[in-house]
Write a protein that holds these residues in place. Structure first.
Motif, short mmCIF file in Angstrom:
data_model
loop_
_atom_site.label_atom_id
_atom_site.label_comp_id
_atom_site.label_asym_id
_atom_site.label_seq_id
_atom_site.Cartn_x
_atom_site.Cartn_y
_atom_site.Cartn_z
N VAL A 159 0.88 -1.03 -0.21
CA VAL A 159 -0.11 0.01 -0.03
C VAL A 159 0.83 1.17 -0.14
CG1 VAL A 159 -1.99 -1.01 1.26
CG2 VAL A 159 -0.07 0.12 2.58
N THR A 160 0.35 2.45 -0.38
CA THR A 160 0.91 3.50 -0.32
C THR A 160 0.28 4.39 1.00
OG1 THR A 160 1.22 3.69 -2.70
CG2 THR A 160 1.37 5.97 -1.23
N VAL A 161 1.35 4.78 1.90
CA VAL A 161 0.83 5.31 2.79
C VAL A 161 0.48 6.83 2.90
CG1 VAL A 161 1.24 5.55 5.53
CG2 VAL A 161 1.70 3.65 4.23
N HIS A 162 -0.58 7.37 3.34
CA HIS A 162 -0.87 8.91 3.30
C HIS A 162 -0.96 9.31 4.49
CE1 HIS A 162 -1.58 9.10 -1.29
NE2 HIS A 162 -1.95 7.82 -1.31
N PRO A 163 -0.31 10.11 5.33
CA PRO A 163 -0.42 10.83 6.44
C PRO A 163 -1.46 11.96 6.27
CG PRO A 163 1.91 10.42 6.33
CD PRO A 163 1.22 10.04 4.95
N ILE A 171 -14.21 11.06 8.21
CA ILE A 171 -14.34 10.69 6.85
C ILE A 171 -13.93 11.90 6.13
CG2 ILE A 171 -15.84 9.87 5.10
CD1 ILE A 171 -17.11 8.01 7.48
N SER A 172 -14.87 12.89 6.57
CA SER A 172 -14.71 14.19 5.99
C SER A 172 -13.20 14.94 5.92
CB SER A 172 -15.47 15.36 6.71
OG SER A 172 -15.65 16.47 5.94
N ALA A 173 -12.50 14.56 6.87
CA ALA A 173 -11.09 14.89 6.94
C ALA A 173 -10.20 14.20 5.73
CB ALA A 173 -10.47 14.66 8.06
N LEU A 174 -10.51 12.87 5.50
CA LEU A 174 -9.98 12.24 4.37
C LEU A 174 -10.43 12.63 3.11
CD1 LEU A 174 -8.10 9.96 3.34
CD2 LEU A 174 -9.96 8.31 3.74
N VAL A 175 -11.80 12.81 3.09
CA VAL A 175 -12.19 13.41 1.69
C VAL A 175 -11.60 14.51 1.49
CG1 VAL A 175 -14.30 14.12 0.35
CG2 VAL A 175 -14.37 12.27 1.99
N LYS A 176 -11.40 15.55 2.24
CA LYS A 176 -10.89 16.93 1.98
C LYS A 176 -9.34 16.56 1.61
CE LYS A 176 -9.77 21.30 4.30
NZ LYS A 176 -9.73 22.16 5.41
N TYR A 177 -8.64 15.59 2.21
CA TYR A 177 -7.06 15.23 1.91
C TYR A 177 -7.14 14.84 0.45
CZ TYR A 177 -3.00 12.62 1.20
OH TYR A 177 -1.72 12.23 0.87
N THR A 179 -2.00 2.54 -9.46
CA THR A 179 -1.31 3.86 -9.21
C THR A 179 -1.53 5.07 -9.85
OG1 THR A 179 0.41 3.22 -10.59
CG2 THR A 179 0.88 2.66 -8.63
N ASN A 180 -1.49 6.22 -9.09
CA ASN A 180 -2.17 7.56 -10.13
C ASN A 180 -3.40 7.56 -10.40
OD1 ASN A 180 0.69 8.83 -9.71
ND2 ASN A 180 1.42 7.44 -11.55
N ALA A 181 -4.31 6.82 -9.79
CA ALA A 181 -5.57 6.92 -10.14
C ALA A 181 -6.31 7.87 -9.93
CB ALA A 181 -6.47 5.79 -9.14
N ARG A 182 -7.38 8.48 -10.81
CA ARG A 182 -7.83 9.84 -10.53
C ARG A 182 -8.93 10.04 -9.66
NH1 ARG A 182 -8.48 8.59 -16.01
NH2 ARG A 182 -10.58 8.40 -15.58
N ASN A 183 -9.51 8.69 -9.18
CA ASN A 183 -10.48 8.61 -8.21
C ASN A 183 -10.30 7.88 -7.35
OD1 ASN A 183 -12.29 9.96 -10.32
ND2 ASN A 183 -12.38 8.07 -11.40
N SER A 192 -7.19 17.54 -2.05
CA SER A 192 -6.33 18.14 -2.08
C SER A 192 -5.19 17.55 -2.92
CB SER A 192 -5.75 18.57 -0.57
OG SER A 192 -4.96 17.21 -0.02
N ILE A 193 -5.11 16.19 -3.00
CA ILE A 193 -4.13 15.59 -4.04
C ILE A 193 -4.60 15.27 -5.40
CG2 ILE A 193 -2.71 14.46 -1.95
CD1 ILE A 193 -4.03 11.80 -2.41
N GLY A 194 -5.81 15.90 -5.56
CA GLY A 194 -6.50 15.75 -7.08
C GLY A 194 -7.32 14.64 -7.30
N LYS A 195 -7.81 14.06 -6.42
CA LYS A 195 -9.01 13.04 -6.52
C LYS A 195 -10.05 13.69 -7.00
CE LYS A 195 -6.13 9.66 -5.36
NZ LYS A 195 -5.43 8.86 -6.41
N GLN A 196 -10.60 13.12 -8.10
CA GLN A 196 -11.80 13.47 -8.93
C GLN A 196 -13.25 13.49 -8.30
OE1 GLN A 196 -11.42 13.53 -13.20
NE2 GLN A 196 -9.15 14.22 -13.12
N GLN A 197 -13.52 12.05 -8.17
CA GLN A 197 -14.55 11.59 -7.65
C GLN A 197 -14.10 10.52 -6.33
OE1 GLN A 197 -16.06 9.10 -10.91
NE2 GLN A 197 -17.69 10.80 -11.35
N VAL A 198 -14.78 10.60 -5.40
CA VAL A 198 -14.59 10.01 -4.20
C VAL A 198 -15.99 9.32 -3.77
CG1 VAL A 198 -14.13 10.07 -1.75
CG2 VAL A 198 -13.03 11.61 -3.40
#
Length: 296
Positions: free
Chosen positions: A9-13, A92-98, A29-33, A101-107
């Motif tokens: 996995v890739t770890v995201h603090p 959950i909202s904090a993760l969605v905000k993050y 890797t590098n998924a948009r969503n 911020s890294i460019g995810k288009q659909q969550v």
């Protein structure tokens, strides 16, 4: 070579109400969503197997461009005994905000067990939660029904009466005695407030009780304004055999706004609560992919 059963996995603090929060990204890797998995009581990152199966399948669907995220909430593992759904919504909202911020288009949020309650709570207008593009509910179970399979209803209600009295006296934070809990909860400290939320008919977690009248359940489903997929497990060990799960799912669909509840909703044949059977897991994975394909 990696040992059998290992995975990468890739770890995201990320910043969250939960200290030292990290999210764990699997798959493309590098998924948009992003597909965000939210587990149930006692779960935490990587305790449920099927998110990894979904991530693997999504690698074969690069045009969808989804990876799978799991993360630790305040309520993860044994933390659920003193955390509320409101705490989960904040995490959950904090993760969605993050993720934005890294460019995810659909969550899209994928809730399992109590993670389904989290998804429903996330839609409440009382929160200013970060918007998402869809919801998946897998194993949306009534905790009251599940506990009633392990503990006599009269004894359950006796313990809930004690919990209510503690709450009324300003002592809702105090731990429930094991004598008022079913055996499966003896190892986890749980507050009076949390026990009441889980087990009472008017508890804040009680979204999926089949006996809820439509004037109570209807407003919950009506506030869902993004596509939602509802999947019960055909052989869920935490659902009484008297419950017609197919009929229940279709009734929940009918309570939603027109066009919101996916036609893919239903029951996964042969699936237990965690969908651990290979054939059932394959049905779940394929259905999730079809649902993600339908989100525009």
């Amino acid at each position: 070579m990696p040992r059998a059963g290992t995975f990468t996995v890739t770890v995201h603090p990320f910043e969250s109400p939960t200290p030292h929060a990290c999210a764990y990204e699997a798959g493309l890797t590098n998924a948009r969503n992003a597909l965000v998995f939210i587990g149930g009581l006692g779960d935490g990152p990587h305790t449920v197997p099927y998110p990894r199966a979904i991530a693997k399948r999504l690698e074969a669907e690069p045009e969808l461009s989804y990876s799978v995220f799991e993360f630790r909430l305040t309520s993860s593992f044994s933390g659920f005994g003193f955390a509320r759904l409101a705490d989960d919504v904040a995490d959950i909202s904090a993760l969605v905000k993050y993720l934005r911020s890294i460019g995810k288009q659909q969550v899209v949020l994928l809730g399992h067990s109590t993670g389904c309650q989290d998804c429903m709570e996330y839609t409440s207008p009382s929160y200013d939660a970060e918007p998402v593009e869809g919801y998946i509910l897998q194993a949306p179970v009534s905790d009251r029904d599940a506990v009633s399979m392990e503990m006599d209803v009269a004894k359950l209600d006796e313990g809930l009466k004690v919990a209510k009295e503690l709450i009324a006296s300003g002592r809702g934070h105090e731990r429930m005695l094991p004598t008022h809990l079913p055996p499966s909860f003896h190892a986890t400290p749980i507050s009076a407030s949390r026990w009441y939320a889980l087990g009472a008919k008017d508890g804040e977690d009680n979204y999926f009780d089949p006996s809820l009248p439509d004037d109570v359940a209807g407003p919950y489903w009506k506030r869902v304004d993004k596509p939602i997929l509802i999947l019960h497990s055909g052989n869920d060990e935490h659902v009484p055999s008297s419950v017609d799960k197919d009929a229940l799912v279709q009734h929940w669909r009918s309570l939603c706004r027109p066009g919101v509840a996916s036609e893919l909703s239903g029951t996964i044949p042969g699936a237990n609560h965690r969908v651990e059977e290979p054939e059932a897991e394959a049905v779940l994975v394929n259905t999730v992919v079809k649902f993600l394909q339908s989100i525009k």
